[in-house]
Design a protein around this motif. Structure first.
Motif, mmCIF file in Angstrom:
data_model
loop_
_atom_site.group_PDB
_atom_site.id
_atom_site.type_symbol
_atom_site.label_atom_id
_atom_site.label_comp_id
_atom_site.label_asym_id
_atom_site.label_seq_id
_atom_site.Cartn_x
_atom_site.Cartn_y
_atom_site.Cartn_z
ATOM 1 N N ASP A 199 -15.585 -15.034 -6.621
ATOM 2 C CA ASP A 199 -16.964 -15.494 -6.466
ATOM 3 C C ASP A 199 -17.829 -15.161 -7.666
ATOM 4 O O ASP A 199 -18.958 -15.595 -7.763
ATOM 5 C CB ASP A 199 -17.587 -14.862 -5.212
ATOM 6 C CG ASP A 199 -17.142 -15.583 -3.960
ATOM 7 O OD1 ASP A 199 -16.699 -16.744 -4.106
ATOM 8 O OD2 ASP A 199 -17.203 -14.998 -2.881
ATOM 9 N N THR A 248 -23.451 -9.993 -2.563
ATOM 10 C CA THR A 248 -22.250 -10.653 -2.036
ATOM 11 C C THR A 248 -21.992 -10.236 -0.596
ATOM 12 O O THR A 248 -21.513 -11.035 0.203
ATOM 13 C CB THR A 248 -21.022 -10.321 -2.904
ATOM 14 O OG1 THR A 248 -21.039 -8.935 -3.195
ATOM 15 C CG2 THR A 248 -21.032 -11.109 -4.184
ATOM 16 N N ALA A 304 -22.968 -16.396 -2.390
ATOM 17 C CA ALA A 304 -21.809 -16.684 -3.242
ATOM 18 C C ALA A 304 -21.806 -18.163 -3.589
ATOM 19 O O ALA A 304 -22.167 -18.985 -2.756
ATOM 20 C CB ALA A 304 -20.516 -16.307 -2.513
ATOM 21 N N PRO A 305 -21.431 -18.547 -4.782
ATOM 22 C CA PRO A 305 -21.078 -17.669 -5.898
ATOM 23 C C PRO A 305 -22.305 -16.999 -6.483
ATOM 24 O O PRO A 305 -23.398 -17.546 -6.418
ATOM 25 C CB PRO A 305 -20.456 -18.628 -6.916
ATOM 26 C CG PRO A 305 -21.110 -19.931 -6.634
ATOM 27 C CD PRO A 305 -21.360 -19.966 -5.159
#
Lengths: 101, 678
Positions: free
Chosen positions: B76, B197, B202-203
């Protein structure tokens, strides 16, 4: 008394052991060399004996191979011994220990 | 067009560094070509400046992302070399390239005849490249790359005259202290990535766009911790308590370096970081209070030290620490655009002051040379021990008659930093104090304390800067043999930048008019409109609910002007009357406190006793024996046992072929036996 395959094999084994002992125990390079020839010929004897016993020519063919290789080996081996003698003025293998660690 | 400009702006300084560095390294004849080296170095920054001006004029007030290529991608995480063109980065780029170009030009004169001319310009260009990476970066990691890059260049340039051990030590100190801050910065990035995250963003490539869009997913405790860590990183780069000790020592570098890196650009990168992340920082009011207090205390502490210093560059160095403290006060009270405004005005007047001091030092070096030639030096009637010191103000004085351009530009900048009305420093410093007051007015009582410290610091600033000017340019000429050895004005490459910077020091304040004056004139504060988030800019700010009444605002403005005038007048009157004697009067009046100031609050000594000594002593007593006995013992023991074993093994290699043949036969016997009996 009939001479069976075992006789030949026994003789061959005796000859071979003599050859091995010669290689391991003698100190003269030429004698060692001769002992090797003895071992080769002991093997030749077994080959001929088996060939006879099983009526198969393969063994005989192989004997010719061995003999020709032995001839070539004799030429090279003697040349090495002579070269050795020129360098070290001896053919006593006890005095030749360049591989010493 | 925009993308090409940004790439050129970034790459031209790198190209300049590569040409001067490589040519100088591999073609020794090139090292003597000072004009070519200087021209390449200066153009490599001047051209980007022109490009930035064009970009600035054509800018539509939005944020544009210029992508180049992906640096690293793993799961990610995908970090790209992306650059962000918006109001904030454009202002910073203008400062870096504009002032950078002037200082490059100045260096052509200042560094004339130095053996490492090529090296100097290569480092300087590399610094500009790293600094541009820092201010233009779109994600934290590219910013960090620039952040480390400027730290490296700072190290290289502080230790530029590396044959003197003192300079190398100063360079090491700067680098190590900065690394402590950088460590906190790294932790902040790790924490930010982990928190983001985990929350499902994400990313995520640590890019500002994503950070701003998703700032609300973070728990307030996490935000506070991240901001705190970022602030610790900023205290390293921007020389605040507790990590400010490296900056005064950094004056070991050539003076243009002090002006560019340790006054105008690099040391403001901590402020830039806070301003860039202002929407996030505003979510952590507790940490902001800490920032304001650290800034205020640093400001007053450095100002009190500056009064006692005799080295002209040391005075300016402590003054820089003090002014950076002001900027952190502005950030701490939520007025990030004012912090950037002060970064801008400070860049002008402090660069001008440093370059002016460089011009003075340059002249005093010639005086020193002449005196040695005439046999006056070495002299025993110096006010200090040792050799003649071209940077010591006690052996200057009266330079105004010999160096008119340096004198006038230095005076303008001194008055500007002191906060004399209608020069640049007046507007920016007053706005900082006003913002602190405004926050207090809106219920945060602690902000009044910060404001009070700021007021006291302002008067100290006026006093120590005027003292610096008076000791250097006015009064009696105090170097030995002053009767017939006179200094000379510097060449045009040095005076032109001085004049340009002095004009900036006088006029840049008008882009940030105080609300009251702006209202009277029927206009507005340009920089507020350009940077402020409420007008579509990138910099958020604390929104005051209650506005300070106009009358109070007017009084505050008047007080700000008054203390500056009083401070300047105090220093002017006293130092004009008694010159150096005034220092002794101050020393007598203050007594032990003066000793405390003059010894820089014993901070270096305290660090030495609490951090450096324990580490070095602990290493010597604990780690060195451990290394010598345990670590070395293990390694040596291993080698010994291997060598012993192999000695024993070696016995088998007799070199007699028959032994080998025997082994062979025995092997055959074993194999045959196995075949038969097993």
């Amino acid at each position: 008394m009939e001479i069976t395959l075992n006789w030949y094999l026994s003789l061959s084994a005796v000859l071979f052991v003599i050859g091995v002992l010669g290689v391991l125990l003698r100190r003269n390079a030429i004698i060692i060399f001769l002992s090797i020839e003895l071992m080769l010929n002991a093997v030749n004897l077994t080959l001929v004996a088996f060939s006879q016993a099983f009526a198969d020519v393969d063994g005989l063919v192989l004997v010719f191979f061995v003999m020709s290789v032995a001839a070539a080996e004799a030429a090279v081996g003697l040349a090495i011994v002579i070269a050795l003698f020129r360098n070290k003025t001896t053919v006593n293998v006890n005095e030749i220990n360049l591989f010493r660690g | 067009m925009e993308a090409t400009s940004v790439r050129l702006i970034l790459l031209l300084p790198l190209l300049g560094a590569a040409i001067n560095g490589m040519m100088g390294l591999f073609a020794p004849a090139y090292r003597k070509q000072e004009t070519i080296i200087g021209a390449i170095g200066t153009l490599a920054v001047a051209v980007p400046f022109v490009l930035t001006v064009l970009l600035f004029l054509g800018h539509d007030h939005g944020a544009h992302i210029v992508s180049t290529y992906t640096w690293m991608a793993a799961g990610d995480l995908s970090i790209s070399f992306d650059y962000r063109v918006d109001a904030l980065s454009l202002i910073m780029t203008l400062i870096v390239t504009g002032i950078g170009a002037l200082i490059h030009l100045y260096s052509m004169g200042y560094m004339h005849g130095d053996g490492g001319y090529w090296r100097f310009f290569a480092y300087l260009n590399l610094f500009i490249f790293a600094m541009l990476n820092l201010v233009l970066a779109e994600n934290l990691l590219v910013l960090f790359l620039g952040w480390e890059g400027v730290g490296l260049c700072s190290y290289l340039l502080i230790g530029y005259w590396y044959t003197d051990l003192k300079n190398s030590a100063a360079a090491n100190k700067a680098f190590i202290v900065n690394r402590i801050g950088d460590f906190a910065f790294l932790l902040a990035m790790f924490l930010l990535y982990q928190a983001m995250t985990t929350a499902g963003v994400a990313p995520f490539g640590l890019d500002f766009t994503t950070i701003f869009e998703n700032a609300d997913v973070l728990a307030s405790g996490t935000v506070a911790l991240i901001v705190l860590l970022l602030f610790i990183g900023a205290t390293g780069k921007s020389a605040q308590i507790p990590l400010f000790v490296w900056l005064p020592d950094a004056m070991a570098g050539p003076t243009p370096v002090s002006a560019l890196i340790h006054a105008a650009t690099m040391v403001t990168s901590g402020l830039y970081l806070l301003a860039r992340l202002s929407p996030v920082v505003l979510e952590a009011p507790g940490v902001m209070m800490l920032i304001a207090f650290v800034g205020a205390i640093t400001a007053i502490m450095a100002a009190t030290i500056a009064i006692t210093q005799n080295d002209i560059k040391k005075v300016l160095a402590y003054s820089t620490v003090s002014q950076l403290g002001y900027m952190f006060v502005a950030a701490g009270v939520g007025a990030f655009f004012v912090a950037i405004f002060h970064v801008l005005t400070h860049a002008f007047f402090k660069a001008c002051l440093f370059l002016g001091s460089g011009s003075v030092i340059h002249a005093m070096h010639h005086v020193e040379h002449d005196l040695e030639h005439k046999g006056v030096l070495p002299s025993s009637d110096l006010p200090y021990d040792g050799h003649f010191d071209a940077q010591d103000m006690r052996t200057m004085g009266g330079l105004k008659n010999h160096m008119p351009i340096t004198r006038w530009t230095f005076l303008i900048s001194t008055l500007a930093i002191a906060g004399i009305p209608f020069l640049a420093g007046f507007f920016s410093k007053d706005e900082i104090l006003f913002k602190a007051f405004e926050l207090g007015y809106n219920g945060a009582t602690w902000a009044f304390v910060v404001w009070g410290i700021g007021i006291v610091t302002a008067i100290l600033t006026a006093i120590y800067m005027m003292r610096c000017y008076m000791l250097t340019f006015e009064g009696r000429e105090r170097w030995p043999g002053a009767m017939d050895t006179k200094p000379h004005e510097s060449p045009w490459t040095m005076t032109v930048p001085l004049v340009v910077l002095a004009i900036g020091a006088a006029l840049t304040g008008y882009i940030g008019l105080p609300p009251l004056i702006a209202e009277v004139l029927g206009t507005e504060s340009w920089i507020h409109h350009y940077l402020g988030a409420e007008y579509g800019g990138p910099v958020a700010e604390f929104k005051a609910e209650h506005h300070v009444p106009h009358l109070t605002e007017g009084i505050l403005l008047g007080v700000g002007a008054l203390i500056a005038v009083v401070g300047v007048w105090l220093a002017w009157a006293n130092y004009r009357k008694s010159g150096l004697e005034t220092d002794n009067t101050i020393r007598r009046r203050l007594g032990a406190v003066y000793t405390l100031f003059a010894n820089k609050y014993f901070v270096d000594e305290a660090y030495d006793a609490t951090v450096v000594k324990p580490i070095t002593e602990g290493s010597r007593k604990g780690l060195a024996p451990f290394d010598q006995n345990v670590v070395d013992g293990t390694v040596n023991g291993l080698a010994k046992s291997v060598s012993g074993l192999s000695g024993w093994w070696r016995g088998m290699q007799t070199g007699i072929v028959q032994n080998y043949a025997l082994a062979l036969v025995l092997g055959v016997v074993v194999v045959v036996a196995l075949m038969i009996f097993v």
